[in-house]
Design an enzyme around this catalytic site. Structure first.
Site, mmCIF file in Angstrom:
data_model
loop_
_atom_site.group_PDB
_atom_site.id
_atom_site.type_symbol
_atom_site.label_atom_id
_atom_site.label_comp_id
_atom_site.label_asym_id
_atom_site.label_seq_id
_atom_site.Cartn_x
_atom_site.Cartn_y
_atom_site.Cartn_z
ATOM 1 N N ASP A 130 0.838 -1.455 -0.019
ATOM 2 C CA ASP A 130 -0.115 -0.008 -0.094
ATOM 3 C C ASP A 130 0.859 1.233 0.111
ATOM 4 O O ASP A 130 1.366 1.469 1.060
ATOM 5 C CB ASP A 130 -0.930 -0.151 1.330
ATOM 6 C CG ASP A 130 -1.834 1.171 1.282
ATOM 7 O OD1 ASP A 130 -1.668 2.218 0.427
ATOM 8 O OD2 ASP A 130 -2.767 1.425 2.302
ATOM 9 N N ASN B 160 2.610 5.021 -11.492
ATOM 10 C CA ASN B 160 1.297 5.162 -12.364
ATOM 11 C C ASN B 160 0.354 4.997 -11.158
ATOM 12 O O ASN B 160 -0.960 5.439 -11.441
ATOM 13 C CB ASN B 160 1.094 3.988 -13.134
ATOM 14 C CG ASN B 160 -0.381 3.549 -13.589
ATOM 15 O OD1 ASN B 160 -0.839 4.417 -14.366
ATOM 16 N ND2 ASN B 160 -0.784 2.696 -12.976
ATOM 17 N N TYR C 252 -7.218 16.459 -6.590
ATOM 18 C CA TYR C 252 -6.813 15.659 -7.479
ATOM 19 C C TYR C 252 -5.821 16.346 -8.584
ATOM 20 O O TYR C 252 -4.891 16.141 -8.932
ATOM 21 C CB TYR C 252 -7.759 14.734 -8.137
ATOM 22 C CG TYR C 252 -7.284 13.794 -9.331
ATOM 23 C CD1 TYR C 252 -6.614 12.777 -9.128
ATOM 24 C CD2 TYR C 252 -7.911 14.091 -10.815
ATOM 25 C CE1 TYR C 252 -6.188 11.871 -10.176
ATOM 26 C CE2 TYR C 252 -7.410 13.410 -11.757
ATOM 27 C CZ TYR C 252 -6.453 12.324 -11.440
ATOM 28 O OH TYR C 252 -5.894 11.591 -12.509
ATOM 29 N N LYS D 62 -1.755 16.442 -9.699
ATOM 30 C CA LYS D 62 -1.245 15.945 -11.230
ATOM 31 C C LYS D 62 -0.557 17.225 -11.567
ATOM 32 O O LYS D 62 0.407 16.990 -12.555
ATOM 33 C CB LYS D 62 -2.504 15.497 -12.226
ATOM 34 C CG LYS D 62 -3.206 14.366 -11.773
ATOM 35 C CD LYS D 62 -2.262 13.099 -11.534
ATOM 36 C CE LYS D 62 -2.946 11.958 -11.206
ATOM 37 N NZ LYS D 62 -1.916 10.764 -11.380
#
Ligand SMILES: NC(=O)c1ccc[n+]([C@@H]2O[C@H](COP(=O)([O-])OP(=O)(O)OC[C@H]3O[C@@H](n4cnc5c(N)ncnc54)[C@H](OP(=O)(O)O)[C@@H]3O)[C@@H](O)[C@H]2O)c1
Length: 263
Positions: free
Chosen positions: A63, A90, A154, A158
């Site tokens: 994890d 990823n 989020y 990114k």
């Protein structure tokens, strides 16, 4: 003396884009180490790859959002006599909803996975990657190129990935190591379910397959490209976004995210 096993380490390889990246890289002749939480899915993928006559990938069920997990990962690789030549960061997830209403721990967990573990793995394996003149592929998103109301954390994670990738790519240029940021748009995977997104595929919002994204990412990685944005729609979006006024863009993004939310 035992020979070092040079691997391409793929995080988030139990499904979606990561699993297809692993399949594409196995086809390209890379020995692999597969990482995610779901040990069973990783083992099934390792068996699938081994059945094609390739070496069976190492499987490391970890994890990555947990502090200390990357120590476990490094210990597992060392125990297997493996050294990272290519790193594919990823693993990641998103959450749809206003930041003030989403669970705080889940949002900081997102930063732990999408940002902290990506940086930790990159720095940890950099000496081996440099020694091998290897490569790094970091999976970002089209979301990196604009603020994302109703998916604020989020989008920001990114943006970090794109910025960090370009900067360390420059730092590593003289070493021969290349760093590629893969920036997919909407891709049909389990991402939407975990994020709480429920959106139909329309002509305006086309979804790509994970395999198409993985093939584009792998080609860009091996060509040493700084950034890969798969799909014409996504390329146009990324090119135009900087010219759009935030006063129009931000409410439009908020409306889009709200309309895609699971109720
Ligand atoms: N799908 C899209 O529309 C889209 C668009 C742009 C960017 N992306 C990015 O593409 C990447 C891959 O996402 P995907 O679309 O393939 O989604 P996915 O199908 O949900 O796959 C996510 C992968 O990350 C792994 N993962 C999640 N939490 C983890 C943790 N705590 N530790 C280790 N592994 C973990 C999952 O495996 P386990 O659950 O087994 O741990 C799974 O293998 C992500 O970084 C995502 O942000 C996706």
């Amino acid at each position: 003396m035992t020979e070092v096993r040079r691997v391409a380490l793929v995080t988030g390889a139990s499904g979606g884009i990561g699993a297809d990246l692993a399949r594409v890289m196995a086809r390209g002749g890379h020995d692999l180490a597969l990482v995610a939480r779901s040990a069973g899915k990783l083992a099934a993928l390792a068996n699938e790859i081994a059945a094609t006559g390739r070496p069976r990938p190492l499987v490391l069920a970890v994890d990555l959002a947990r502090t200390g997990s990357t120590d476990e990962l490094a210990a597992g690789l060392a125990a297997a006599g493996a050294s990272v030549e290519i790193l594919v960061n990823n693993a990641g997830f998103g959450l749809n909803g206003p930041a003030s209403q989403l669970d705080r721990a889940s949002q900081t967990e997102m930063i732990d996975l999408n940002v902290r573990s990506l940086v930790d793995l990159t720095l940890r394996f950099m000496p081996d990657i440099v020694a091998a003149r290897g490569r790094i592929l970091n999976v970002a998103s089209v979301a990196a190129f604009l603020p994302g109301p109703d998916m604020a954390v989020y989008y920001a994670t990114k943006a970090f990935v794109v910025s960090f990738s370009a900067a360390i790519g420059e730092e590593l240029r003289a070493s021969g190591v290349t760093v590629t940021a893969l920036c997919p748009g909407w891709t049909a995977t389990d991402f939407q379910a975990r994020a709480g997104i429920n959106a139909p595929v329309t002509a305006l919002m086309p979804a790509m397959s994970a395999m198409t994204v993985a093939e584009a990412g792998y080609a860009g990685l091996m060509a040493g490209r700084r950034r890969v944005t798969p799909g014409l729609f996504n390329k146009i979006a990324v090119a135009l976004l900087p010219y759009m006024p935030l006063s129009l863009l931000l409410p439009a993004i908020a409306r889009m995210q709200k309309s895609r939310r699971h109720v």
